[in-house]
Design a protein around this motif. Structure first.
Motif, PDB file in Angstrom:
ATOM      1  N   TRP A  86      35.678  80.689  -3.314  1.00 51.44           N
ATOM      2  CA  TRP A  86      37.005  79.260  -2.939  1.00 51.44           C
ATOM      3  C   TRP A  86      36.467  78.440  -3.790  1.00 51.44           C
ATOM      4  O   TRP A  86      35.876  78.747  -4.847  1.00 51.44           O
ATOM      5  CB  TRP A  86      35.706  78.333  -1.852  1.00 51.44           C
ATOM      6  CG  TRP A  86      35.464  79.846  -0.527  1.00 51.44           C
ATOM      7  CD1 TRP A  86      33.985  79.634  -0.579  1.00 51.44           C
ATOM      8  CD2 TRP A  86      35.899  80.320   0.713  1.00 51.44           C
ATOM      9  NE1 TRP A  86      33.612  80.697   0.294  1.00 51.44           N
ATOM     10  CE2 TRP A  86      34.482  80.934   0.595  1.00 51.44           C
ATOM     11  CE3 TRP A  86      37.080  79.947   1.141  1.00 51.44           C
ATOM     12  CZ2 TRP A  86      35.555  81.796   2.350  1.00 51.44           C
ATOM     13  CZ3 TRP A  86      37.904  80.823   1.686  1.00 51.44           C
ATOM     14  CH2 TRP A  86      37.047  81.660   2.771  1.00 51.44           C
ATOM     15  N   ASP A  87      37.925  77.809  -3.786  1.00 55.46           N
ATOM     16  CA  ASP A  87      38.354  76.954  -5.057  1.00 55.46           C
ATOM     17  C   ASP A  87      37.667  75.677  -5.534  1.00 55.46           C
ATOM     18  O   ASP A  87      38.225  74.413  -4.700  1.00 55.46           O
ATOM     19  CB  ASP A  87      40.403  76.945  -4.756  1.00 55.46           C
ATOM     20  CG  ASP A  87      40.694  75.969  -6.375  1.00 55.46           C
ATOM     21  OD1 ASP A  87      40.020  76.696  -7.497  1.00 55.46           O
ATOM     22  OD2 ASP A  87      41.322  75.422  -6.410  1.00 55.46           O
ATOM     23  N   VAL A  88      36.110  75.377  -5.538  1.00 54.21           N
ATOM     24  CA  VAL A  88      35.844  74.259  -5.480  1.00 54.21           C
ATOM     25  C   VAL A  88      35.764  73.719  -6.577  1.00 54.21           C
ATOM     26  O   VAL A  88      36.365  74.029  -8.229  1.00 54.21           O
ATOM     27  CB  VAL A  88      33.798  74.606  -5.483  1.00 54.21           C
ATOM     28  CG1 VAL A  88      33.929  75.360  -4.231  1.00 54.21           C
ATOM     29  CG2 VAL A  88      33.627  75.480  -6.198  1.00 54.21           C
ATOM     30  N   THR A 106      29.338  81.887  -2.240  1.00 49.41           N
ATOM     31  CA  THR A 106      30.723  81.898  -3.308  1.00 49.41           C
ATOM     32  C   THR A 106      31.248  82.699  -4.243  1.00 49.41           C
ATOM     33  O   THR A 106      31.920  82.948  -4.958  1.00 49.41           O
ATOM     34  CB  THR A 106      30.355  80.009  -3.327  1.00 49.41           C
ATOM     35  OG1 THR A 106      30.721  79.270  -2.176  1.00 49.41           O
ATOM     36  CG2 THR A 106      31.770  79.446  -3.886  1.00 49.41           C
ATOM     37  N   LEU A 107      29.318  82.399  -4.627  1.00 51.28           N
ATOM     38  CA  LEU A 107      29.600  82.831  -6.078  1.00 51.28           C
ATOM     39  C   LEU A 107      29.806  84.613  -6.062  1.00 51.28           C
ATOM     40  O   LEU A 107      29.306  84.942  -7.107  1.00 51.28           O
ATOM     41  CB  LEU A 107      28.641  82.787  -7.115  1.00 51.28           C
ATOM     42  CG  LEU A 107      28.816  80.476  -7.874  1.00 51.28           C
ATOM     43  CD1 LEU A 107      27.569  80.508  -8.031  1.00 51.28           C
ATOM     44  CD2 LEU A 107      30.305  80.722  -8.552  1.00 51.28           C
ATOM     45  N   GLY A 108      29.289  85.266  -5.311  1.00 52.00           N
ATOM     46  CA  GLY A 108      29.158  86.124  -4.826  1.00 52.00           C
ATOM     47  C   GLY A 108      27.773  86.561  -4.527  1.00 52.00           C
ATOM     48  O   GLY A 108      26.738  86.109  -4.710  1.00 52.00           O
ATOM     49  N   GLU A 109      28.080  88.176  -4.559  1.00 51.30           N
ATOM     50  CA  GLU A 109      26.340  88.729  -3.978  1.00 51.30           C
ATOM     51  C   GLU A 109      25.716  88.743  -5.135  1.00 51.30           C
ATOM     52  O   GLU A 109      24.504  88.422  -4.567  1.00 51.30           O
ATOM     53  CB  GLU A 109      27.614  90.302  -2.995  1.00 51.30           C
ATOM     54  CG  GLU A 109      27.228  90.287  -2.058  1.00 51.30           C
ATOM     55  CD  GLU A 109      26.944  92.017  -1.094  1.00 51.30           C
ATOM     56  OE1 GLU A 109      28.230  91.609  -1.277  1.00 51.30           O
ATOM     57  OE2 GLU A 109      26.276  91.725  -0.966  1.00 51.30           O
ATOM     58  N   ALA A 110      26.037  89.333  -6.116  1.00 54.62           N
ATOM     59  CA  ALA A 110      25.123  89.326  -7.191  1.00 54.62           C
ATOM     60  C   ALA A 110      24.373  87.730  -7.479  1.00 54.62           C
ATOM     61  O   ALA A 110      23.184  87.629  -7.388  1.00 54.62           O
ATOM     62  CB  ALA A 110      25.832  89.874  -8.449  1.00 54.62           C
ATOM     63  N   ALA A 111      25.469  86.306  -7.413  1.00 53.17           N
ATOM     64  CA  ALA A 111      24.935  85.521  -8.152  1.00 53.17           C
ATOM     65  C   ALA A 111      24.065  84.512  -7.060  1.00 53.17           C
ATOM     66  O   ALA A 111      23.053  84.431  -7.575  1.00 53.17           O
ATOM     67  CB  ALA A 111      26.807  84.326  -8.270  1.00 53.17           C
ATOM     68  N   ALA A 112      24.539  85.312  -5.286  1.00 52.73           N
ATOM     69  CA  ALA A 112      23.976  84.197  -4.663  1.00 52.73           C
ATOM     70  C   ALA A 112      22.785  85.157  -4.421  1.00 52.73           C
ATOM     71  O   ALA A 112      21.515  84.248  -4.172  1.00 52.73           O
ATOM     72  CB  ALA A 112      24.649  84.932  -3.042  1.00 52.73           C
ATOM     73  N   ARG A 113      22.220  86.525  -4.284  1.00 53.26           N
ATOM     74  CA  ARG A 113      20.550  86.582  -4.671  1.00 53.26           C
ATOM     75  C   ARG A 113      20.173  86.155  -5.934  1.00 53.26           C
ATOM     76  O   ARG A 113      19.136  85.993  -5.666  1.00 53.26           O
ATOM     77  CB  ARG A 113      20.354  88.233  -5.067  1.00 53.26           C
ATOM     78  CG  ARG A 113      20.947  89.577  -3.992  1.00 53.26           C
ATOM     79  CD  ARG A 113      21.117  90.468  -3.626  1.00 53.26           C
ATOM     80  NE  ARG A 113      22.057  91.659  -2.547  1.00 53.26           N
ATOM     81  CZ  ARG A 113      21.703  92.068  -2.250  1.00 53.26           C
ATOM     82  NH1 ARG A 113      20.299  92.657  -2.328  1.00 53.26           N
ATOM     83  NH2 ARG A 113      22.128  93.177  -1.353  1.00 53.26           N
ATOM     84  N   LEU A 119      31.798  87.010   4.828  1.00 56.02           N
ATOM     85  CA  LEU A 119      32.843  87.586   4.165  1.00 56.02           C
ATOM     86  C   LEU A 119      33.238  87.768   2.665  1.00 56.02           C
ATOM     87  O   LEU A 119      34.577  88.128   2.465  1.00 56.02           O
ATOM     88  CB  LEU A 119      34.103  88.068   5.273  1.00 56.02           C
ATOM     89  CG  LEU A 119      33.618  88.670   6.119  1.00 56.02           C
ATOM     90  CD1 LEU A 119      34.143  88.945   6.964  1.00 56.02           C
ATOM     91  CD2 LEU A 119      32.469  90.084   5.677  1.00 56.02           C
ATOM     92  N   ARG A 120      33.533  86.287   2.107  1.00 52.68           N
ATOM     93  CA  ARG A 120      34.751  85.768   0.836  1.00 52.68           C
ATOM     94  C   ARG A 120      35.882  85.863   1.740  1.00 52.68           C
ATOM     95  O   ARG A 120      36.811  85.895   0.081  1.00 52.68           O
ATOM     96  CB  ARG A 120      33.530  86.239  -0.372  1.00 52.68           C
ATOM     97  CG  ARG A 120      32.168  85.948  -0.148  1.00 52.68           C
ATOM     98  CD  ARG A 120      32.475  86.555  -1.563  1.00 52.68           C
ATOM     99  NE  ARG A 120      32.738  85.316  -2.082  1.00 52.68           N
ATOM    100  CZ  ARG A 120      32.838  86.172  -3.355  1.00 52.68           C
ATOM    101  NH1 ARG A 120      32.711  87.490  -4.166  1.00 52.68           N
ATOM    102  NH2 ARG A 120      32.893  85.462  -4.821  1.00 52.68           N
ATOM    103  N   ASN A 121      35.961  85.703   2.249  1.00 59.43           N
ATOM    104  CA  ASN A 121      37.391  86.051   2.518  1.00 59.43           C
ATOM    105  C   ASN A 121      37.932  85.449   4.232  1.00 59.43           C
ATOM    106  O   ASN A 121      37.714  84.569   5.153  1.00 59.43           O
ATOM    107  CB  ASN A 121      37.996  87.531   3.123  1.00 59.43           C
ATOM    108  CG  ASN A 121      39.298  87.975   3.479  1.00 59.43           C
ATOM    109  OD1 ASN A 121      40.229  87.131   3.587  1.00 59.43           O
ATOM    110  ND2 ASN A 121      39.583  89.095   3.426  1.00 59.43           N
TER     111      ASN A 121
END
Lengths: 251, 325
Positions: free
Chosen positions: A84-86, B209-216, B70-72
């Motif tokens: 998202w464009d945060v 928001t930053l992807g799966e790896a960053a979220a983990r 789903l970041r979509n």
């Protein structure tokens, strides 16, 4: 806080990797494509499950609750594409998530400690003037700084970054590396995947060279990135030119 | 309460009040001398509008949560296969009824909830083995949706009579007509549980928001997140299908409309999407009542899809230009 890896193994990616990384230093992990550098860093960050042992000052990292581990280890993955464009400020605030209690974290996010940590990270990366700007309107260098500020906002004891200098020009890359050196000077452990061998030679305190999932050389930059090692691992003949601390690799 | 939430809540209260007065028989609040006005309000319009709030709120929040997970921005609550599975359950109850199997008045929502529960259980089993990966989990949901769709088509093609066929097809179009307080009591607890699950998942969705790896790396437990989403989507979407049939586009459109008015954090969008979904559904249902078709009302699912499809095309148009977040 010593970060220790013992016999890290992942089929086809890592083969029995053991390392002891010291805080207060910048450690560069170098190697050709497919050497297992990203796998090693993501395994150390707890993102990639591998067999073997990982510990931080003797504490078993995989056994640690995820949020507690996240407070100690800050991880900057490769790319860093945001869904998202945060805005920059919102992005950096995400770094405080491990410190916030779910589900009413937004109320907690207004805490003085969070605000202070976010402000310090933004100032450290020189992003004060960009705080409200959406990510889509940042240059590559600004974006890289914003992503690193997100990691620093969590005030981790270790920063693990996968190719943080990728796609940055020389000036922006050097500024980012200087910021990471400042973190190391404050006692934070810094471990980076670097492709630029001259950057690693001149700015890292220690270098780990990987090839086909294994550590093939490690030590002081001059020793781990010797001309012999470069010839053996990268398959190119090169010569280091210039004085220590300002060396260039001539191929 | 943020300014956005306050505005949406105010608009919802206003539209809700108007929806109670609107319909084939208009009720003048200052001269409520329409015969049976009290009955119309309390037994027909109030439960219907409350149901619109519940179903719309659940679908809107589910859409926001699904898009975040789903970041979509094109993700829809139907992607997990829970809505088609719930619809399959409902279709089976109509189908069995048409064969003369004696089923009570609660059969349809109960069958729909059993269908939704089956899909949730299957997703839970797959999530337990997928170590939290988004792609495998989503593909599993899409396969459940595909299978449920195929079974529904089979049930339709094996309908014993044109009346049963008509009933199934009409039900699938989605509507809030002829609903009572019974449906409200079914939907209300499910929506509250679902919304609670989404709010509890907010922190983890922000990290994604930053992807799966960053979220983990930020401490997100992917299995806990999947469990919360299965619970949330199961309760909101399953509950909505059980009481109102398939209502499309609310979950897709509402988060899109509201995202620019937030800081774009997924957790900032869940409550506004619930309020916006409720507002849209109350408005849509009121329009269905005001503009009746020959032989009945315009079905709510059709009305919302007619509004939603052009929006979706416009979205694709903007995607083409790379402006879609």
């Amino acid at each position: 806080m010593m970060l220790c890896a013992r016999n890290l193994t992942l089929a086809g990616r890592l083969g029995d990797v053991s390392l002891d990384l010291s805080p207060g230093q910048v450690t560069a992990i170098c190697g050709p494509n497919g050497a297992g550098k990203s796998s090693l860093v993501s395994a150390m960050a707890g993102v990639l499950p591998v067999s073997g042992a990982l510990s931080l000052d003797g504490q078993d990292l995989p056994a640690m609750p995820p949020r507690e581990r996240a407070r100690l280890l800050g991880y900057l993955p490769q790319g860093g594409e945001a869904a998202w464009d945060v805005g920059v400020g919102t992005l950096v605030e995400l770094g405080r998530l491990p410190w916030q209690a779910a589900p009413l974290h937004r109320a907690h996010a207004d805490g003085a400690q969070d605000r202070e940590a976010v402000a310090q990270a933004i100032a450290a990366m020189d992003l004060d003037h960009l705080i409200d700007r959406p990510l889509s309107r940042l240059s590559g260098g600004e974006r890289a700084r914003a992503l690193l500020a997100r990691v620093l906002a969590g005030r981790p004891r270790w920063v693990l970054a996968d190719e943080p200098l990728a796609s940055l020009d020389l000036g922006h890359g050097l500024r980012l590396l200087t910021a990471l050196r400042q973190q190391a000077a404050q006692g934070v452990g810094v471990c980076l995947v670097l492709h630029d061998l001259a950057m690693a030679m001149n700015h890292a305190d220690r270098v780990v060279v990987m090839e086909r999932g294994r550590v093939v050389a490690e030590g002081a930059p001059g020793e781990a990135l010797s001309e012999e090692v470069i010839a053996r691992v990268w398959g190119v003949t090169g010569r280091w030119l210039g004085p220590e601390g300002a060396r260039a690799l001539s191929l | 309460m943020t300014r956005l939430n306050a505005s949406l809540f105010g608009a919802l209260v206003l539209v809700f009040a108007v929806s109670l007065l609107a319909g084939r028989v208009w009720i003048d609040p200052f001269h409520p001398d329409v015969p049976g006005a009290g009955l119309i309000l309390m037994q027909l319009r109030l439960p219907r509008s409350v149901l619109a709030v519940l179903a719309g709120g659940g679908l809107g929040a589910a859409g926001a949560a699904m898009q975040a997970y789903l970041r979509n921005p094109l993700a829809d609550p139907g992607l997990f296969g829970i809505a088609p599975s719930a619809a399959l359950g409902a279709v089976l109850s109509i189908w069995l009824g048409s064969y003369g199997v004696a089923l009570g008045p609660w059969a349809l929502p109960v069958f729909a909830l059993v269908g939704a529960g089956g899909a949730m259980a299957l997703l839970g089993l797959i999530a337990g083995r997928s170590s939290g990966g988004v792609a495998l989990f989503t593909l599993a949901g899409m396969m459940i949706a595909s299978l449920s769709g195929a079974l529904m088509s089979l049930a339709i093609s094996l309908s014993p009579s044109p009346f049963a066929l008509s009933e199934i097809v009409t039900w699938l179009m989605g509507a809030l007509a002829d609903r009572s307080w019974h449906e409200v009591w079914i939907a209300a607890p499910l929506m509250l549980i679902g919304l609670g699950a989404f709010v509890a998942a907010g922190r983890s969705l922000d990290a994604l928001t930053l992807g799966e790896a960053a979220a983990r790396s930020l401490g997100v437990d992917p299995r806990r997140l999947q469990a919360l989403l299965i619970l949330g989507v199961g309760c909101t979407v399953g509950g909505s299908v059980a009481v109102a049939g398939i209502i499309g586009f609310v979950g897709l459109v509402v988060p899109h409309l509201l995202r620019p008015f937030t800081d774009r954090r997924p957790s900032s969008l869940i409550v506004p999407s619930a309020l916006g979904g409720a507002l849209l559904l109350v408005l849509g249902d009121s329009l269905c009542r005001i503009f009746p078709l020959v032989g009945g009302e315009l079905r709510l699912g059709i009305a919302l899809s007619l509004l939603g499809a052009p929006f979706f095309l416009a979205l694709l148009w903007r995607m083409r230009d790379g402006v879609w977040r």
